[in-house]
Enzyme design. Structure first.
Site, mmCIF file in Angstrom:
data_model
loop_
_atom_site.group_PDB
_atom_site.id
_atom_site.type_symbol
_atom_site.label_atom_id
_atom_site.label_comp_id
_atom_site.label_asym_id
_atom_site.label_seq_id
_atom_site.Cartn_x
_atom_site.Cartn_y
_atom_site.Cartn_z
ATOM 1 C CD GLU A 181 -2.727 -1.349 2.382
ATOM 2 O OE1 GLU A 181 -2.512 -0.633 3.374
ATOM 3 O OE2 GLU A 181 -3.475 -2.344 2.391
ATOM 4 C CG ASP A 207 16.319 -3.840 -10.011
ATOM 5 O OD1 ASP A 207 16.150 -5.068 -10.097
ATOM 6 O OD2 ASP A 207 16.799 -3.154 -10.931
ATOM 7 C CD GLU A 212 9.756 -1.486 0.252
ATOM 8 O OE1 GLU A 212 9.064 -2.144 1.042
ATOM 9 O OE2 GLU A 212 9.364 -0.454 -0.304
ATOM 10 C CG ASP A 484 19.530 -2.185 -5.441
ATOM 11 O OD1 ASP A 484 20.411 -2.252 -6.303
ATOM 12 O OD2 ASP A 484 19.395 -3.048 -4.544
ATOM 13 C CD GLU A 486 13.646 2.930 -4.334
ATOM 14 O OE1 GLU A 486 13.033 3.969 -4.049
ATOM 15 O OE2 GLU A 486 13.257 2.127 -5.189
HETATM 16 N N1 LIG Z 1 1.874 0.615 -2.988
HETATM 17 C C1 LIG Z 1 2.921 1.382 -3.160
HETATM 18 N N2 LIG Z 1 2.784 2.725 -3.332
HETATM 19 C C2 LIG Z 1 3.849 3.522 -3.539
HETATM 20 N N3 LIG Z 1 5.126 3.067 -3.616
HETATM 21 C C3 LIG Z 1 5.321 1.745 -3.460
HETATM 22 C C4 LIG Z 1 4.241 0.846 -3.232
HETATM 23 N N4 LIG Z 1 4.740 -0.409 -3.140
HETATM 24 C C5 LIG Z 1 6.077 -0.300 -3.283
HETATM 25 N N5 LIG Z 1 6.427 0.982 -3.481
HETATM 26 C C6 LIG Z 1 7.761 1.527 -3.768
HETATM 27 O O1 LIG Z 1 7.869 1.660 -5.171
HETATM 28 C C7 LIG Z 1 9.231 1.821 -5.492
HETATM 29 C C8 LIG Z 1 9.524 1.381 -6.907
HETATM 30 O O2 LIG Z 1 9.266 0.019 -7.040
HETATM 31 P P1 LIG Z 1 10.094 -0.921 -8.017
HETATM 32 O O3 LIG Z 1 11.536 -0.666 -7.878
HETATM 33 O O4 LIG Z 1 9.626 -2.286 -7.767
HETATM 34 O O5 LIG Z 1 9.597 -0.466 -9.445
HETATM 35 P P2 LIG Z 1 10.371 0.344 -10.568
HETATM 36 O O6 LIG Z 1 11.119 1.479 -9.955
HETATM 37 O O7 LIG Z 1 9.374 0.666 -11.628
HETATM 38 O O8 LIG Z 1 11.355 -0.784 -11.137
HETATM 39 P P3 LIG Z 1 12.977 -0.880 -11.205
HETATM 40 O O9 LIG Z 1 13.511 -0.621 -9.824
HETATM 41 O O10 LIG Z 1 13.243 -2.291 -11.650
HETATM 42 O O11 LIG Z 1 13.423 0.143 -12.199
HETATM 43 C C9 LIG Z 1 9.969 1.039 -4.426
HETATM 44 O O12 LIG Z 1 10.846 1.890 -3.810
HETATM 45 C C10 LIG Z 1 8.915 0.626 -3.422
HETATM 46 O O13 LIG Z 1 9.351 0.902 -2.120
#
Ligand SMILES: Nc1ncnc2c1ncn2[C@@H]1O[C@H](COP(=O)(O)OP(=O)(O)OP(=O)(O)O)[C@@H](O)[C@H]1O
Length: 513
Positions: A181, A207, A212, A484, A486
């Site tokens: 969420e 990633d 996490e 990663d 962030e």
């Molecule tokens: N429900 C949510 N609402 C907002 N943020 C979220 C939620 N669930 C997870 N997150 C956060 O979303 C962020 C991005 O997720 P994720 O890294 O999986 O996707 P991405 O950035 O599109 O992919 P990648 O890292 O492979 O480029 C993570 O830091 C995670 O903490």
């Protein structure tokens, strides 16, 4: 012909591994001789044209009774899920679900139905194969599964429903599922969740989502064992549970670097197979505070600028990286800094590539030589376009070789890739090189590569010239770290690699990606 020794479940599993079965089944309307011996199933047509299939049971996902039944014949068979309530069945066929590795490291689910007029034969075969599969005790049977609904193209939940859940159901894996969420939800949940009856934690996300999971699991293990993770020299504890990652993010570097593809079905099959490897995890400390643990890459400079800018354009999906990438490459003026690293004797460019059964990773798992004994201290300073600590190759579909294609997933080292500040043309050359399928960054004259067991970075204030004459130092031009995917704001950090700290599900790619 069949040897069958009855007893408890452990006896059944032992007997299954020694069993020899031979019978004739109808497979795709053809009579086939089917053998089972030493964990391998072979079936071949009885008449020409002769065809033969060989299937190791380690590639089998599950065996199930089919839907052909005959009345009047009863076979008592213990169902594994309800051992106390035997049911009466009289099936005349069984379905074998298995996976086959195809092109580009992709695994696919297949099934074959084998029919026999005698239900007792069918039951014996199902029992033996099931017992063999139960003997593969490293396969997860109960997992906690997290889905990030906003990662990548926001398809996490759909991927679960359409591609992952059906395979988990076939394999009989029980899942405790949670859709996140907010950011940090997984990490917080893992710090307090009851993990006692679980075999693994799985995530569907990118990633950041995977990060996490392992940040949560490692901090949880540290909490349980009363280890202070903020101590920069601490030996962090390994979590008891292995982790599976199903890609649905924007870059999915970890999934790609582990499996050689970001194919979802392949990732789910790797989890069901249950084979795992030890993955290095790197800690990032600022003084006596653990900022984060990472598995893919920590990057200062250009990629730090891109990640902090791109968060504002998340609504664009993965395209946000192109937009921010373009803006930040034009604006880049370089960042001053000093890197001090404990350099491993093995230079990345001369190293082997890390594939299935990697010798270097196997050797380092049991390595007891302390870092200081075999490493030498190297200091590099200057103005950089980017400073990277790659924990894995960082390959992804856009960059098939990644930052460091020879980086090893479990050798206790990160590859430090230093990209000097030069010209815009060279920066573009670098980005083009990163998208190449054959060429690496190692050969570029403005790139320096080291393999390190730990390193520190200190940002230096930038020299600014006033009236074209007097030089002064200014703190205003610092970047941030991209960890990663962030943002980490602290510029001065210490990175340490924790050799094979995390078990992750993968059979790896058999050959170089
Ligand atoms: N429900 C949510 N609402 C907002 N943020 C979220 C939620 N669930 C997870 N997150 C956060 O979303 C962020 C991005 O997720 P994720 O890294 O999986 O996707 P991405 O950035 O599109 O992919 P990648 O890292 O492979 O480029 C993570 O830091 C995670 O903490």
């Amino acid at each position: 012909m069949m040897q069958d020794i009855s007893g408890g479940p452990a006896d059944d599993q032992r007997a299954a591994s020694k069993s020899v079965l031979l019978n004739t089944f109808v497979v795709k309307k053809k009579r086939c001789r089917v053998y089972f011996h030493r964990g391998t199933l072979i079936w071949e047509t009885e008449r020409p044209p002769y065809t033969r299939w060989t299937l190791p049971l380690t590639n089998v996902l599950a065996v199930r009774y089919g839907d052909d039944w005959i009345p009047g014949v009863s076979v008592k068979e213990k169902q594994p899920a309800q051992p106390t309530s035997p049911t009466t069945v009289c099936p005349t066929n069984f379905i074998l679900h298995y996976a086959v590795r195809g092109r580009k490291s992709k695994w696919r689910h297949h099934s074959v139905t084998m029919s026999h007029t005698d239900p007792r034969q069918v039951a014996s075969w199902v029992k033996t194969i099931r017992n063999y599969l139960l003997g593969l005790t490293y396969r997860p049977r109960k997992v906690m599964l997290f889905i990030n609904p906003i990662g990548g193209k926001k398809k996490g939940v759909k991927i679960w429903e359409k591609e992952v859940q059906p395979l988990m159901t076939i394999a009989g894996i029980e899942t405790k599922m949670m859709v996140t969420e907010h950011a940090g939800h997984i990490r917080d949940a893992l710090l307090t969740a009851d993990l006692s009856d679980l075999h693994a934690v799985v995530c569907i996300g990118g990633d950041g989502t995977f990060a996490e999971v392992f940040n949560g699991l490692i901090l949880r293990a540290a909490k349980d064992q009363q280890i202070d993770p903020n101590d920069p020299d601490v030996r962090l504890p390994s979590p008891a549970l292995p982790v599976g990652v199903i890609p649905s993010g924007s870059t999915d570097t970890v999934a790609y670097s582990l499996h050689g593809t970001t194919d979802v079905q392949t990732a789910a099959i790797h989890i069901i197979f249950g084979d795992s490897i030890g993955l290095d995890i790197s800690s990032v400390h600022s003084n006596v505070t653990l900022l984060r643990l990472y598995a893919s890459v920590l990057s200062y400079g250009y990629l730090g600028d891109v990640i902090s800018d791109s968060e504002r354009f998340r609504w664009m999906g993965p395209r946000r990286y192109d937009w921010s990438g373009f803006k930040k490459i034009i604006a880049n003026k370089g960042y001053e800094g000093e890197i001090e690293l404990l350099s491993d004797p093995c230079h990345p460019a001369e190293s082997t590539r890390c594939t299935k059964n990697c010798l270097r990773c196997q050797q380092h798992k049991y390595n007891s030589v302390c870092d200081e004994e075999i490493s030498r201290l190297v200091t590099v300073s200057g103005k950089f376009f980017m400073v990277n600590g790659a924990n894995v190759s960082c390959a992804c579909s856009r960059s098939p070789m990644g930052f460091s294609p020879h980086c090893h997933v479990g050798d206790g080292c990160v590859d430090v890739i230093l990209i000097r500040h030069t010209s815009l043309i060279n920066n573009i050359r670098l980005l083009l090189r990163l998208s190449s399928k054959q060429k690496t960054l190692y050969e570029l004259p403005f790139v320096e590569v080291y393999r390190a067991r730990q390193f520190t970075f200190r940002a230096l204030p930038m020299l600014q010239f006033e009236n074209g004459l007097n030089a002064t130092r200014s703190n205003s031009r610092f970047s941030v770290w991209n960890c990663d995917g962030e943002v980490i704001d602290s510029t001065n950090v210490k990175i340490r690699v924790h050799c094979q700290l995390l078990k992750v599900y993968t059979r790896r790619a058999q050959e170089s990606i």
